[in-house]
Design a protein around this motif. Structure first.
Motif, PDB file in Angstrom:
ATOM      1  N   ARG A  10       0.839  -1.199   0.000  1.00  0.00           N
ATOM      2  CA  ARG A  10       0.000   0.000   0.000  1.00  0.00           C
ATOM      3  C   ARG A  10       0.879   1.256   0.000  1.00  0.00           C
ATOM      4  N   GLU A  14       0.965   4.062  -2.899  1.00  0.00           N
ATOM      5  CA  GLU A  14       0.646   5.462  -2.599  1.00  0.00           C
ATOM      6  C   GLU A  14       1.789   6.385  -3.049  1.00  0.00           C
TER       7      GLU A  14
ATOM      8  N   ILE B  33       1.338  18.037  -3.453  1.00  0.00           N
ATOM      9  CA  ILE B  33       0.561  17.608  -2.286  1.00  0.00           C
ATOM     10  C   ILE B  33      -0.475  18.662  -1.907  1.00  0.00           C
ATOM     11  N   MET B  36      -3.436  18.204  -4.036  1.00  0.00           N
ATOM     12  CA  MET B  36      -4.145  16.922  -4.017  1.00  0.00           C
ATOM     13  C   MET B  36      -5.419  17.053  -3.177  1.00  0.00           C
ATOM     14  N   PRO B  37      -6.434  16.230  -3.463  1.00  0.00           N
ATOM     15  CA  PRO B  37      -7.600  16.229  -2.561  1.00  0.00           C
ATOM     16  C   PRO B  37      -7.140  15.855  -1.149  1.00  0.00           C
ATOM     17  N   THR B  38      -7.725  16.513  -0.144  1.00  0.00           N
ATOM     18  CA  THR B  38      -7.319  16.286   1.248  1.00  0.00           C
ATOM     19  C   THR B  38      -7.334  14.802   1.601  1.00  0.00           C
ATOM     20  N   VAL B  41      -4.247  13.003   0.479  1.00  0.00           N
ATOM     21  CA  VAL B  41      -3.084  13.334   1.306  1.00  0.00           C
ATOM     22  C   VAL B  41      -3.143  12.529   2.599  1.00  0.00           C
ATOM     23  N   GLN B  42      -4.353  12.414   3.144  1.00  0.00           N
ATOM     24  CA  GLN B  42      -4.504  11.640   4.384  1.00  0.00           C
ATOM     25  C   GLN B  42      -4.183  10.164   4.150  1.00  0.00           C
ATOM     26  N   ASN B  43      -4.573   9.635   2.978  1.00  0.00           N
ATOM     27  CA  ASN B  43      -4.251   8.242   2.652  1.00  0.00           C
ATOM     28  C   ASN B  43      -2.747   8.027   2.576  1.00  0.00           C
ATOM     29  N   LEU B  44      -2.085   8.949   1.897  1.00  0.00           N
ATOM     30  CA  LEU B  44      -0.634   8.851   1.736  1.00  0.00           C
ATOM     31  C   LEU B  44       0.065   8.915   3.093  1.00  0.00           C
ATOM     32  N   ALA B  45      -0.327   9.918   3.888  1.00  0.00           N
ATOM     33  CA  ALA B  45       0.277  10.092   5.205  1.00  0.00           C
ATOM     34  C   ALA B  45      -0.022   8.882   6.089  1.00  0.00           C
ATOM     35  N   GLY B  46      -1.251   8.390   6.005  1.00  0.00           N
ATOM     36  CA  GLY B  46      -1.656   7.225   6.789  1.00  0.00           C
ATOM     37  C   GLY B  46      -0.868   5.984   6.404  1.00  0.00           C
ATOM     38  N   ALA B  47      -0.642   5.807   5.103  1.00  0.00           N
ATOM     39  CA  ALA B  47       0.109   4.642   4.635  1.00  0.00           C
ATOM     40  C   ALA B  47       1.510   4.650   5.224  1.00  0.00           C
ATOM     41  N   MET B  48       2.112   5.835   5.301  1.00  0.00           N
ATOM     42  CA  MET B  48       3.467   5.953   5.857  1.00  0.00           C
ATOM     43  C   MET B  48       3.488   5.561   7.328  1.00  0.00           C
ATOM     44  N   VAL B  49       2.606   6.201   8.087  1.00  0.00           N
ATOM     45  CA  VAL B  49       2.615   5.975   9.535  1.00  0.00           C
ATOM     46  C   VAL B  49       2.229   4.537   9.843  1.00  0.00           C
TER      47      VAL B  49
END
Lengths: 198, 198
Positions: A10, A14, B33, B36-38, B41-49
């Motif tokens: 994932r 992303e 970024i 990008m639709p908010t 961005v949350q998906n991308l950030a969430g995937a990282m964390v």
């Protein structure tokens, strides 16, 4: 990519949606992130979400900012009577790097492009005309020297001419087809000094 | 970069800490970024964390996974008696892409490098030796063919030899499709030494 577990897959997919990040770079970045301290990953992720959620247009010049008014518009030393029109906040940053421009900006957020279906109402042109009702001496058009940028420059100069405000265009010291963002400061300054009245 | 507001500057500086991302790329990514639709961005950030927090080593092979046991070790069709030793999970992925290897892996997470102060105890070598107490037919050493990779391969083979388990090393030679003219002398010599009868 079934050989990676779900969350790694994932993350890679992303990351590969970002511009200039292909499959290999995404994989490299993903493993870098997996080896970063958790706190740093949270900082990076937080910076993304915070910036996206809090950054909006400056109510004067439409550059991206997290304040109501951007640092340039709120700076009392900047000459509010000279407005440089640029396509994007990145172009604004390119001119700011020269450190020599003392006026303010207006960010269009695009350029007129009939091919891409972008017309004068799709960019911040109406907002520019509204600003001109205040006391403005000169509008410097610094759109890119691409077809779209030139079209936009011509269009704007025709709109402004009847108001009697001086309109100028940065000189074509900027290479044709070039993108302001990638041009060195000296060339950008030459272009500013050599601007001609339209 | 005072011409950007705080949150944009923070985002750019966070992004520029990533490998292969310089100042220009970081700026480009940041503005991408911001546009990008908010939710994305949350998906991308969430995937990282999520990936950083949940991904850990497979308890058998030490590849990165978010399950207790990675998909390869938990696959009943893989031959657990053949172990390929690699330096990183990315190297594992490279071999998995061939789709032909049916054994399992052991990820060292590094290679022995006296210059960088990385010794045998700094990589997952003790863990490899523990796995060999189970029923293992062959250990295939697939560390990189760099100085560090070769040193590590030699070290491992010397450790395993006394146990009587077969140890092999992937061949080094001319890459398929490679042009002899452009290949270094060391590789050409290796290819000659490793020649097989037709």
């Amino acid at each position: 990519m079934e050989y990676y577990s779900k969350q790694i897959s994932r993350l890679i997919s992303e990351l590969s949606t970002l511009p200039g990040i292909g499959a290999k770079s995404a994989q490299r970045l993903a493993f870098h992130i997996l080896n970063m301290p958790t706190e740093e990953v949270q900082n990076l992720a937080g910076a993304m979400v915070d910036a996206r959620q809090n950054v909006h247009y400056c109510k004067h010049c439409f550059s991206l900012t997290d304040d109501e008014v951007c640092p340039i518009c709120s700076n009392p030393n900047r000459n509010k009577k000279v407005i440089m029109v640029v396509e994007s906040t990145r172009d604004l940053a390119a001119y700011e790097k020269t450190g020599k421009y003392e006026g303010v900006y207006h960010v269009l957020h695009g350029a007129i492009s009939p091919l891409q279906g972008i017309g004068p109402t799709d960019i911040k042109l109406k907002e520019l005309m509204q600003r001109l009702q205040e006391d403005v001496d000169e509008v410097i058009i610094a759109t890119n020297s691409s077809l779209e940028g030139e079209t936009t420059a011509m269009y704007i100069s025709k709109l402004i001419k009847p108001t009697g405000i001086k309109v100028s265009r940065i000189a074509s010291g900027v290479p044709v087809g070039g993108d302001l963002e990638y041009i060195d400061e000296v060339t950008l300054l030459r272009a500013l000094e050599g601007r001609t009245e339209l």
